[in-house]
Design a protein around this motif. Structure first.
Motif, PDB file in Angstrom:
ATOM      1  N   TRP A   1       0.748  -1.210   0.005  1.00 39.21           N
ATOM      2  CA  TRP A   1      -0.034   0.035   0.113  1.00 39.21           C
ATOM      3  C   TRP A   1       0.906   1.317   0.116  1.00 39.21           C
ATOM      4  CZ3 TRP A   1      -4.434   0.901   4.409  1.00 39.21           C
ATOM      5  CH2 TRP A   1      -5.067   2.106   3.999  1.00 39.21           C
ATOM      6  N   VAL A   2       1.030   1.640  -1.203  1.00 33.32           N
ATOM      7  CA  VAL A   2       1.721   3.034  -1.181  1.00 33.32           C
ATOM      8  C   VAL A   2       0.864   4.167  -1.262  1.00 33.32           C
ATOM      9  CG1 VAL A   2       3.404   4.112  -2.633  1.00 33.32           C
ATOM     10  CG2 VAL A   2       3.543   1.759  -2.540  1.00 33.32           C
ATOM     11  N   SER A   3       0.955   5.078  -0.239  1.00 34.07           N
ATOM     12  CA  SER A   3      -0.009   5.862  -0.238  1.00 34.07           C
ATOM     13  C   SER A   3       0.572   7.403  -0.736  1.00 34.07           C
ATOM     14  CB  SER A   3      -0.669   6.209   1.333  1.00 34.07           C
ATOM     15  OG  SER A   3       0.381   6.891   1.956  1.00 34.07           O
ATOM     16  N   PRO A   4      -0.177   8.376  -1.237  1.00 32.61           N
ATOM     17  CA  PRO A   4       0.563   9.567  -1.685  1.00 32.61           C
ATOM     18  C   PRO A   4       0.904  10.521  -0.484  1.00 32.61           C
ATOM     19  CG  PRO A   4      -1.983   9.682  -1.770  1.00 32.61           C
ATOM     20  CD  PRO A   4      -1.598   8.131  -1.509  1.00 32.61           C
ATOM     21  N   PRO A   5       1.939  11.239  -0.591  1.00 35.47           N
ATOM     22  CA  PRO A   5       2.458  11.839   0.600  1.00 35.47           C
ATOM     23  C   PRO A   5       1.328  12.839   1.149  1.00 35.47           C
ATOM     24  CG  PRO A   5       3.881  12.072  -1.214  1.00 35.47           C
ATOM     25  CD  PRO A   5       2.518  11.526  -1.680  1.00 35.47           C
ATOM     26  N   LYS A   6       1.415  13.187   2.492  1.00 36.62           N
ATOM     27  CA  LYS A   6       0.645  14.004   3.112  1.00 36.62           C
ATOM     28  C   LYS A   6       1.614  15.297   3.640  1.00 36.62           C
ATOM     29  CE  LYS A   6      -3.260  11.105   4.232  1.00 36.62           C
ATOM     30  NZ  LYS A   6      -4.299  10.697   5.217  1.00 36.62           N
ATOM     31  N   LEU A   7       0.812  16.224   3.601  1.00 36.48           N
ATOM     32  CA  LEU A   7       1.358  17.513   4.288  1.00 36.48           C
ATOM     33  C   LEU A   7       1.108  17.908   5.566  1.00 36.48           C
ATOM     34  CD1 LEU A   7       1.349  19.713   1.068  1.00 36.48           C
ATOM     35  CD2 LEU A   7       2.980  18.148   1.476  1.00 36.48           C
ATOM     36  N   HIS A   8       2.095  18.398   6.257  1.00 38.03           N
ATOM     37  CA  HIS A   8       2.107  18.859   7.620  1.00 38.03           C
ATOM     38  C   HIS A   8       2.437  20.320   7.789  1.00 38.03           C
ATOM     39  CE1 HIS A   8       1.763  14.524   7.880  1.00 38.03           C
ATOM     40  NE2 HIS A   8       1.244  14.711   9.027  1.00 38.03           N
ATOM     41  N   LYS A   9       1.934  21.152   8.672  1.00 30.54           N
ATOM     42  CA  LYS A   9       2.361  22.417   8.718  1.00 30.54           C
ATOM     43  C   LYS A   9       3.164  22.683  10.178  1.00 30.54           C
ATOM     44  CE  LYS A   9       0.473  27.077   8.660  1.00 30.54           C
ATOM     45  NZ  LYS A   9       0.736  27.555  10.090  1.00 30.54           N
ATOM     46  N   LEU A  10       4.016  23.502   9.995  1.00 32.81           N
ATOM     47  CA  LEU A  10       4.634  23.619  11.361  1.00 32.81           C
ATOM     48  C   LEU A  10       3.689  24.562  11.991  1.00 32.81           C
ATOM     49  CD1 LEU A  10       7.316  23.331  12.923  1.00 32.81           C
ATOM     50  CD2 LEU A  10       8.171  25.536  11.849  1.00 32.81           C
TER      51      LEU A  10
END
Lengths: 296, 307
Positions: free
Chosen positions: B265-274
């Motif tokens: 299961w290769v999931s697309p990247p998710k983004l996180h905010k500082l």
């Protein structure tokens, strides 16, 4: 807890082969539920079954010639047993001998408490918050017969307690204690160095957990002071003062306890999981409890 | 801690057409830890109760940046990324993975491979609190029993985590459940036969500008995410962390669990905010408060999406 430096990496990575000797290791290797079951009998063993040296405190002071590291408390620390109550290692309590008289509120709390260990333990009636997997907080976590690790980073000190996988933050960036913190299990902690002693002040506790495993009360008025001093490279001294006017008629000033640096240990995963509650009931609550063999 | 009193504000901040459940919000639920990050611990009485609300209101957590996650996020900050430094409190952007739900709680339903028979049985038995399969009143999430969460589920919760780097280790602190996790970076290999645990055994290393974490040694008591996707003890989890710029962390999750899924299961990247002003608060899951939890969360309506 796993050996870190004293074994080759390959062995280190293999938990089972690298576990150190010692009673608590075997306890920690198994799920929390079962662990507590074993913990009981363990408490009835004489203190020196936990250590190679019969008199750890004296030995610890003279054993290691290395100078303590300045303002560095980092490492995995394991409390020495002190035999506070005959027949038990005395690790689980703040210090019964020095406990001030209780207030009526405190006495009612203590009377309602049915601890798993100590002179008040009655098999089958235990109601320790631990049995419901409630998170432990200070000062109780400081007296567990289990290791904790201290990690220091700029502005903060972390403490990682193996039992229940609890972590705690002590702010060391100069901030003041909050004026009106929300009550919490761990409280709000700030610390600073006074000479060679790291002094931690904590307020903002809730009253849902006990001050120690003997059932001593902890009210939300508690102001806890911990004084950490590294006597030498391998020895950490911790002195606890509990100022809780709602529970006790005066501050509870306990004598220092000693902790040994365990450079080969790593804090293992030990969660209290309700999922294991049924098995827990079977092995811990129903059979016999862990009342000590002698009362005092 | 800041109260979220204005319900219209919630809708306004919500980036999707997700409709909120009709349950009345109890007073303590208005003390959501959502916008209170600058200051500290939420009331413990509310420690469990806001779980549902958090899940529901997740999108407003990124209230200042309502636009959905995407490459635009990476361009909003011009400060260069710090080299090999992931330190800080990070909050996931909502990504709207499934229409009608915030999408924070799942690894990525769109990319999930088909399940093995074992995985399907586990999945069928799972009755999640959130997602398309949520059915009010029958939920059996492990967290309803206050079981500790582990990765990758932890990584997708709509709550912040903090990363602290110390020599030889990377530490992660997750607000939900007050979980901490360590990733060894001292060059040690993964253990050959680790005891199964909630968090698994993790080692990490830098590959260029990407911090790659490998974890094995999981137990199968938890789910992969809040949608009930299974996690077996055969799971090999890979997390790839990359700081796109000072304020943005990319995390890609790869789940290799041949017992549960027919392929990786290769999931697309998710983004996180500082979130430099946030501090991780104390939020324990406590069975003691289970009754209150039942009253305000489980009984009323659940939080099944309205689709």
């Amino acid at each position: 807890m796993r050996h870190r430096t004293s074994l080759p990496l390959k062995q280190t990575a293999n938990g089972r082969s690298s576990r150190a000797r010692g009673l608590h290791h075997r306890v920690l290797e198994i799920p929390f539920a079962t662990a507590l079951a074993i913990l009981g009998p363990a408490l009835a063993l004489p203190p020196n079954s936990f250590a190679q040296s019969g008199k750890p405190s004296e030995a610890a002071k003279t054993q290691v010639a290395a100078e303590p590291l300045s303002h560095d408390l980092s490492g995995v620390w394991m409390q020495y047993p002190e035999g506070d109550v005959p027949g038990t290692p005395g690790m689980n309590t703040v210090n019964q001998r020095f406990r001030p008289p209780l207030t009526p509120w405190g006495q009612a709390r203590l009377d309602a408490a049915r601890p798993l260990v100590g002179p008040k333990a009655v098999a089958g009636e235990e109601n320790s918050p631990t049995l419901r997997c409630d998170p432990d907080g200070p000062p109780k976590v400081l007296n567990h017969p289990n290791p904790f690790e201290i990690v220091q980073i700029p502005g903060r000190m972390f403490m990682f307690f193996e039992e229940q996988h609890i972590w705690r933050t002590i702010w060391a960036d100069g901030r003041a204690l909050p004026k009106d913190p929300d009550p919490s299990y761990l409280g709000y902690a700030v610390g600073k160095w006074e000479g060679d002693t790291f002094v931690v002040e904590t307020i903002g506790f809730n009253d849902k957990v006990w001050a120690d495993a003997y059932g001593d009360p902890r009210s939300e008025q508690t102001h806890l002071t911990e004084r950490y001093r590294r006597l030498n490279h391998d020895t950490l001294e911790l002195q606890v003062t509990i100022d809780d006017p709602k529970s006790y008629t005066k501050p509870w000033v306990s004598p220092p306890k000693l902790h040994k640096l365990e450079s080969g240990w790593e804090i293992a995963e030990w969660f209290c999981a309700a999922d294991e509650d049924k098995a827990y009931d079977e092995v811990v609550r129903k059979p016999a409890g862990v009342a000590p063999t002698s009362n005092k | 801690m800041k109260e979220v009193k204005d319900k219209s504000l919630r809708r306004q901040l919500c980036p999707t057409n997700f409709s909120f459940p009709q349950l009345p919000i109890p007073p303590q639920l208005t003390l959501l830890p959502l916008l209170r990050r600058t200051i500290l611990p939420m009331k413990l009485a509310t420690a469990l109760a806001p779980m549902l609300a958090l899940l529901t209101l997740a999108p407003i957590l990124s209230a200042q940046a309502v636009q959905p996650a995407g490459k635009t996020q990476a361009a909003t900050s011009t400060a260069p990324a710090l080299s090999h430094d992931l330190s800080g409190v990070w909050m996931q952007y909502p990504d709207g993975d499934v229409p009608g739900v915030p999408g924070m709680n799942a690894v990525s339903n769109r990319t999930r491979p088909s399940l093995t028979p074992w995985g399907q049985a586990k999945f069928d038995a799972a009755k999640p609190l959130v997602g398309p399969r949520a059915v009010p009143g029958v939920e059996n999430n492990p967290e309803l029993r206050c079981e500790p969460d582990g990765p990758p589920k932890l990584l997708n919760l709509p709550n912040p985590f903090e990363i602290v780097q110390i020599p030889g280790r990377v530490l992660m602190f997750f607000e939900l459940g007050h979980i901490w996790r360590e990733i060894w970076t001292d060059g040690r290999p993964l253990p050959k036969d680790p005891d199964p645990t909630y968090l698994g055994y993790s080692v990490g290393k830098w590959e260029g500008d990407t911090f790659v974490v490998d974890t094995i040694g999981f137990n199968d008591k938890l789910w992969d995410d809040s949608y009930g996707d299974p996690r077996s003890d055969a799971t090999h989890l890979t997390e790839r962390y990359r700081r796109l710029n000072h304020d943005t962390l990319e995390l890609q999750i790869i789940i290799d669990d041949p017992k549960a899924y027919t392929k990786t299961w290769v999931s697309p990247p998710k983004l996180h905010k500082l979130e430099p002003a946030w501090e991780i608060a104390e939020w324990f899951c406590v069975l003691d408060e289970d009754q209150a939890y039942d009253e305000v969360v489980r009984k009323p309506a659940g939080i099944a999406p309205s689709k």
